[in-house]
Design a protein around this motif. Structure first.
Motif, mmCIF file in Angstrom:
data_model
loop_
_atom_site.group_PDB
_atom_site.id
_atom_site.type_symbol
_atom_site.label_atom_id
_atom_site.label_comp_id
_atom_site.label_asym_id
_atom_site.label_seq_id
_atom_site.Cartn_x
_atom_site.Cartn_y
_atom_site.Cartn_z
ATOM 1 N N ILE A 7 -13.174 -47.450 -19.620
ATOM 2 C CA ILE A 7 -14.393 -48.819 -20.478
ATOM 3 C C ILE A 7 -15.852 -48.810 -19.502
ATOM 4 N N GLY A 8 -16.800 -48.559 -20.520
ATOM 5 C CA GLY A 8 -17.969 -48.223 -19.999
ATOM 6 C C GLY A 8 -18.824 -46.588 -20.411
ATOM 7 N N ASN A 9 -19.757 -46.307 -20.627
ATOM 8 C CA ASN A 9 -20.011 -44.935 -20.875
ATOM 9 C C ASN A 9 -21.895 -44.756 -19.910
ATOM 10 N N ILE A 11 -23.006 -43.272 -16.094
ATOM 11 C CA ILE A 11 -22.475 -42.238 -15.148
ATOM 12 C C ILE A 11 -21.330 -43.019 -14.457
ATOM 13 N N ALA A 12 -20.855 -43.806 -14.064
ATOM 14 C CA ALA A 12 -19.206 -43.880 -13.475
ATOM 15 C C ALA A 12 -17.883 -43.093 -14.651
ATOM 16 N N GLY A 13 -18.124 -43.684 -15.351
ATOM 17 C CA GLY A 13 -16.916 -43.230 -16.808
ATOM 18 C C GLY A 13 -17.448 -41.944 -17.403
ATOM 19 N N GLY A 33 -20.040 -50.472 -25.261
ATOM 20 C CA GLY A 33 -20.725 -51.771 -25.871
ATOM 21 C C GLY A 33 -22.129 -51.309 -26.074
ATOM 22 N N GLU A 34 -23.084 -50.610 -25.300
ATOM 23 C CA GLU A 34 -24.600 -50.876 -25.001
ATOM 24 C C GLU A 34 -25.113 -49.459 -26.117
ATOM 25 N N THR A 35 -24.914 -48.554 -25.880
ATOM 26 C CA THR A 35 -25.038 -47.339 -27.021
ATOM 27 C C THR A 35 -23.977 -46.381 -27.457
ATOM 28 N N SER A 40 -29.746 -41.398 -19.186
ATOM 29 C CA SER A 40 -30.159 -42.382 -17.658
ATOM 30 C C SER A 40 -30.339 -43.214 -17.445
ATOM 31 N N ARG A 41 -29.215 -44.127 -16.917
ATOM 32 C CA ARG A 41 -30.839 -46.023 -16.537
ATOM 33 C C ARG A 41 -31.551 -45.810 -15.554
ATOM 34 N N THR A 42 -31.662 -45.324 -15.138
ATOM 35 C CA THR A 42 -32.289 -45.266 -13.921
ATOM 36 C C THR A 42 -33.815 -44.610 -14.307
ATOM 37 N N TYR A 76 -17.391 -53.903 -26.946
ATOM 38 C CA TYR A 76 -17.463 -54.122 -26.169
ATOM 39 C C TYR A 76 -15.691 -54.682 -25.967
ATOM 40 N N VAL A 77 -15.089 -54.750 -24.982
ATOM 41 C CA VAL A 77 -13.770 -55.453 -24.626
ATOM 42 C C VAL A 77 -13.960 -56.521 -24.280
ATOM 43 N N THR A 78 -12.883 -57.513 -24.896
ATOM 44 C CA THR A 78 -13.158 -58.470 -24.488
ATOM 45 C C THR A 78 -11.947 -58.785 -23.839
ATOM 46 N N THR A 104 -17.557 -51.095 -15.422
ATOM 47 C CA THR A 104 -18.563 -52.073 -16.839
ATOM 48 C C THR A 104 -19.880 -52.147 -15.816
ATOM 49 N N GLY A 105 -20.133 -51.367 -14.885
ATOM 50 C CA GLY A 105 -21.415 -51.252 -13.967
ATOM 51 C C GLY A 105 -21.697 -53.358 -13.922
ATOM 52 N N SER A 106 -22.827 -53.455 -14.166
ATOM 53 C CA SER A 106 -23.629 -55.048 -13.508
ATOM 54 C C SER A 106 -24.070 -55.531 -14.542
ATOM 55 N N LEU A 124 -33.824 -57.356 -16.077
ATOM 56 C CA LEU A 124 -34.135 -55.143 -17.176
ATOM 57 C C LEU A 124 -33.343 -54.114 -16.430
ATOM 58 N N TYR A 125 -31.981 -53.602 -17.597
ATOM 59 C CA TYR A 125 -30.662 -53.914 -17.144
ATOM 60 C C TYR A 125 -30.213 -52.341 -18.214
ATOM 61 N N SER A 126 -29.704 -52.907 -19.257
ATOM 62 C CA SER A 126 -29.824 -52.268 -20.945
ATOM 63 C C SER A 126 -31.186 -51.766 -21.278
ATOM 64 N N GLY A 277 -17.866 -47.285 -9.728
ATOM 65 C CA GLY A 277 -19.249 -48.147 -10.257
ATOM 66 C C GLY A 277 -19.217 -48.494 -9.713
ATOM 67 N N ASP A 278 -20.460 -49.601 -10.635
ATOM 68 C CA ASP A 278 -20.991 -51.084 -9.654
ATOM 69 C C ASP A 278 -19.926 -51.931 -9.570
ATOM 70 N N CYS A 279 -18.998 -51.459 -10.728
ATOM 71 C CA CYS A 279 -18.405 -53.104 -11.094
ATOM 72 C C CYS A 279 -16.418 -53.001 -9.357
ATOM 73 N N ALA A 294 -24.196 -50.551 -5.534
ATOM 74 C CA ALA A 294 -24.776 -50.424 -7.227
ATOM 75 C C ALA A 294 -25.554 -49.892 -6.276
ATOM 76 N N VAL A 295 -25.462 -48.588 -6.780
ATOM 77 C CA VAL A 295 -26.497 -47.018 -6.798
ATOM 78 C C VAL A 295 -26.060 -46.169 -8.359
ATOM 79 N N TRP A 296 -26.793 -44.800 -8.431
ATOM 80 C CA TRP A 296 -25.668 -44.092 -9.449
ATOM 81 C C TRP A 296 -25.483 -43.215 -8.323
ATOM 82 N N TYR A 297 -25.273 -42.714 -7.247
ATOM 83 C CA TYR A 297 -24.990 -41.637 -7.020
ATOM 84 C C TYR A 297 -23.513 -41.822 -6.220
HETATM 85 C C1 LIG Z 1 -33.630 -49.824 -14.209
HETATM 86 C C2 LIG Z 1 -32.688 -49.733 -13.539
HETATM 87 C C3 LIG Z 1 -33.255 -48.084 -12.592
HETATM 88 C C4 LIG Z 1 -32.336 -48.047 -11.128
HETATM 89 N N1 LIG Z 1 -32.690 -47.122 -10.620
HETATM 90 C C5 LIG Z 1 -31.777 -46.691 -9.797
HETATM 91 C C6 LIG Z 1 -32.367 -45.442 -8.607
HETATM 92 O O1 LIG Z 1 -33.646 -45.239 -8.757
HETATM 93 N N2 LIG Z 1 -31.188 -44.720 -7.622
HETATM 94 C C7 LIG Z 1 -30.387 -45.764 -7.980
HETATM 95 O O2 LIG Z 1 -29.534 -45.351 -7.052
HETATM 96 N N3 LIG Z 1 -30.012 -46.312 -8.766
HETATM 97 C C8 LIG Z 1 -30.571 -47.446 -9.920
HETATM 98 N N4 LIG Z 1 -30.066 -48.250 -10.616
HETATM 99 C C9 LIG Z 1 -28.579 -48.592 -10.393
HETATM 100 C C10 LIG Z 1 -27.843 -47.663 -11.549
HETATM 101 O O3 LIG Z 1 -28.572 -47.226 -11.883
HETATM 102 C C11 LIG Z 1 -26.797 -48.121 -11.274
HETATM 103 O O4 LIG Z 1 -25.946 -47.994 -9.964
HETATM 104 C C12 LIG Z 1 -25.605 -47.098 -12.341
HETATM 105 O O5 LIG Z 1 -26.260 -46.402 -13.907
HETATM 106 C C13 LIG Z 1 -24.257 -47.886 -12.681
HETATM 107 O O6 LIG Z 1 -23.286 -46.628 -13.391
HETATM 108 P P1 LIG Z 1 -22.162 -47.139 -13.900
HETATM 109 O O7 LIG Z 1 -21.620 -46.370 -14.744
HETATM 110 O O8 LIG Z 1 -21.225 -48.129 -12.660
HETATM 111 O O9 LIG Z 1 -22.153 -48.578 -14.791
HETATM 112 P P2 LIG Z 1 -23.273 -48.536 -16.155
HETATM 113 O O10 LIG Z 1 -24.792 -47.421 -15.959
HETATM 114 O O11 LIG Z 1 -24.103 -50.263 -15.653
HETATM 115 O O12 LIG Z 1 -22.364 -48.148 -17.276
HETATM 116 C C14 LIG Z 1 -21.432 -49.441 -17.279
HETATM 117 C C15 LIG Z 1 -21.607 -49.665 -19.075
HETATM 118 O O13 LIG Z 1 -20.103 -50.089 -19.787
HETATM 119 C C16 LIG Z 1 -20.648 -51.112 -20.704
HETATM 120 N N5 LIG Z 1 -20.203 -52.367 -20.499
HETATM 121 C C17 LIG Z 1 -19.988 -53.101 -20.231
HETATM 122 N N6 LIG Z 1 -18.798 -53.667 -20.192
HETATM 123 C C18 LIG Z 1 -18.123 -53.783 -20.696
HETATM 124 C C19 LIG Z 1 -17.460 -54.218 -22.019
HETATM 125 N N7 LIG Z 1 -15.921 -54.917 -21.437
HETATM 126 N N8 LIG Z 1 -16.672 -53.171 -23.059
HETATM 127 C C20 LIG Z 1 -18.152 -52.599 -23.207
HETATM 128 N N9 LIG Z 1 -18.629 -51.517 -22.774
HETATM 129 C C21 LIG Z 1 -18.984 -52.388 -21.482
HETATM 130 C C22 LIG Z 1 -21.695 -51.916 -20.266
HETATM 131 O O14 LIG Z 1 -22.989 -52.211 -21.766
HETATM 132 C C23 LIG Z 1 -22.516 -50.609 -20.018
HETATM 133 O O15 LIG Z 1 -22.991 -49.627 -20.820
HETATM 134 C C24 LIG Z 1 -31.122 -48.693 -11.272
HETATM 135 C C25 LIG Z 1 -30.906 -49.743 -12.743
HETATM 136 C C26 LIG Z 1 -31.758 -50.185 -13.262
HETATM 137 C C27 LIG Z 1 -31.437 -51.439 -13.882
#
Ligand SMILES: Cc1cc2nc3c(=O)[nH]c(=O)nc-3n(C[C@H](O)[C@H](O)[C@H](O)COP(=O)(O)OP(=O)(O)OC[C@H]3O[C@@H](n4cnc5c(N)ncnc54)[C@H](O)[C@@H]3O)c2cc1C
Length: 449
Positions: A7-9, A11-13, A33-35, A40-42, A76-78, A104-106, A124-126, A277-279, A294-297
């Motif tokens: 669940i979630g596309n 960087i982690a998923g 659910g997002e795209t 690359s969110r960053t 979206y997974v409910t 599912t990130g933050s 500013l997230y999605s 990932g972030d979650c 909550a960081v990319w790497y």
């Molecule tokens: C504007 C911005 C700038 C950033 N800059 C940096 C940076 O410079 N350096 C750095 O290290 N980090 C940065 N970050 C943080 C970094 O982007 C995140 O730590 C990273 O994207 C988290 O990845 P993730 O895969 O855990 O979650 P996400 O990228 O949040 O992906 C999770 C996905 O799951 C989807 N989702 C959530 N719930 C559900 C559900 N119930 N059903 C289906 N889909 C669902 C979400 O919509 C999303 O698409 C930044 C973040 C933002 C918002």
């Protein structure tokens, strides 16, 4: 064939899916659910600023997923039902899994401010937030002033984005100096100055009381808590940190804290369910690290790690030395190891700080005052080599060694100015030392660790 559902596309998923595919022939489904596709969110900011189109921040071509037999489901997974090993997408479509990865990130924090859900107030997230920003702040005629609430990395990015379209920005920061819960005071002060020089109305020690609506339910102004001042504006950016996106899991039996609780193998309390990932929230922090990062790497590394476990090579998540990088407007920031702010400083920690007299360039080096061991470095405006600091931290070098060889770590292009001589001479003066800088040595730099 084993059915892996992610669940979630983000960087982690996506990292998990790619590595499971490298290691196995399992069926892989990513639900998001997002795209439709990973992006690359960053790099979201560069789309608004016109440096890139949204397509450019999608690292893989659209054919990549089918070619690698990664099935994509948009929705979206409910609900998750661990007993039946089944989940529901958008409340109706059932999908079964053998193993489930929650990634599912933050979501942006909202602290119950009156008016926080008005038209014109947003995080500013999605991708949806980016689209909304085009509606709320397309130009300075529609958005005569924006107010940003919360002084972290996303807040300053949003300020830079809005300023790139000449939109006046007021930046409300609760702390009395920018990001001083993380940065030592010299660095935080440098960023305060830099923000003001970019014509951003930085208000330190200032809290939001309320967002006020006009007769159409749209943002009209904000009220400052400390002074009662009413600031007219058309858009409010809510950037006071993020929280794991896990509400849909309440009642599922999966243990939640602020995020999804996981052990060192990224396993939840329920068999065959993992979180990354972030979650994901570690039961116990790893060393000085936070239980939620909550960081990319971190997302990328967790994705790679869980893929190994799912494919039968049970692997512990060992993140290694902390590092991160970001940009404060046009100043590049890097951090390796641990350099705490005055608020979080350990009792054994001592800092050496150097700042260029005119340019926005500075470094802070942390070391153990009892045995001189190098603990970490922050740099602003100087690019450093990750692998060198990783090596020095692994080898537990002392701070004198680091000063002597600092030039080896410099990663700026040839024609950039070097500051090592000034840095070391201040270090010598501050600590009554007589360190001489060594010449840069490619042999040392590229030695095998
Ligand atoms: C504007 C911005 C700038 C950033 N800059 C940096 C940076 O410079 N350096 C750095 O290290 N980090 C940065 N970050 C943080 C970094 O982007 C995140 O730590 C990273 O994207 C988290 O990845 P993730 O895969 O855990 O979650 P996400 O990228 O949040 O992906 C999770 C996905 O799951 C989807 N989702 C959530 N719930 C559900 C559900 N119930 N059903 C289906 N889909 C669902 C979400 O919509 C999303 O698409 C930044 C973040 C933002 C918002």
């Amino acid at each position: 064939m084993e059915n892996i559902v992610i669940i979630g596309n983000g960087i982690a998923g996506v990292s998990a899916a790619r590595h499971i595919r490298k290691l196995s022939d399992k069926r892989i489904i990513i639900i998001s659910g997002e795209t439709d596709y990973f992006f690359s969110r960053t790099a979201l900011m560069y789309v608004y600023m016109g440096h890139m189109k949204f397509d450019h921040i999608q690292p893989y071509e659209n054919w990549f997923w089918e070619k690698n037999r990664i099935e994509l489901v948009r929705g979206y997974v409910t609900q998750v039902d661990p007993k039946e090993k089944q989940l529901l997408v958008d409340g109706s479509r059932a999908i079964n899994y053998d193993k489930l990865i929650i990634a599912t990130g933050s979501k942006p924090n909202k602290f119950g401010w009156p008016g926080q859900d008005l038209h014109g107030a947003q995080g500013l997230y999605s991708k949806q937030d980016l689209d909304l920003l085009e509606v709320n702040a397309p130009n300075k005629e529609v958005c005569k002033r924006a107010v940003i609430v919360g002084g972290g990395l996303i807040g300053i990015e949003l300020a830079e984005m809005l300023r790139s379209r000449d939109i006046p920005v007021t930046f409300l920061v609760r702390e009395d100096s920018f990001w001083n819960g993380v940065l030592p005071s010299g660095e935080s002060q440098l960023i305060n100055e830099h923000i003001l020089e970019h014509h951003i109305d930085l208000r330190l020690g200032t809290n939001l009381k309320e967002i006020v609506a006009d007769e159409n339910g749209k943002v009209k102004s904000v009220i400052i808590a400390e002074t009662g001042e009413e600031l007219p504006c058309n858009m409010v950016g809510l950037t006071a940190g993020v929280t794991p996106n896990v509400d849909f899991l309440k009642g599922s039996g999966i243990e939640l804290g602020r995020g999804v609780k996981v052990n060192r193998f990224l396993e939840t309390n329920v068999e065959d369910i993992y979180a990354i990932g972030d979650c994901a929230e570690q039961h116990e922090a790893i060393g000085n690290r936070r239980p939620i990062e909550a960081v990319w790497y971190t997302g990328r590394m967790m994705g790679e790690t869980v893929a190994q476990t799912i494919c039968g090579n049970q692997l512990e998540y060992k993140p290694g030395h902390w590092f991160n990088s970001a940009k404060f407007l046009d100043i590049e920031y890097q951090t390796y190891g641990w350099v705490f702010s005055e608020r979080g400083m350990k009792d054994y920690e001592e800092h050496f700080h150097w700042r260029h007299p005119e340019e926005k360039v500075c470094i802070t080096i942390a070391f153990n005052k009892e045995n001189n061991q190098f603990l970490g470095i922050n740099t602003f405006g100087i690019r450093m080599r990750h692998e060198i600091f990783d090596r020095w931290l692994n080898q537990e070098k002392d701070v004198d060694y680091v000063m002597e060889h600092l030039i080896d770590a410099n990663f700026d292009p040839e024609f950039y100015k070097n500051y090592e001589t000034e840095i070391v001479s201040k270090y010598n003066a501050d600590f009554q030392k007589s360190i001489k800088t060594k010449k840069k040595s490619l042999k040392r730099i590229f030695q095998i660790n």
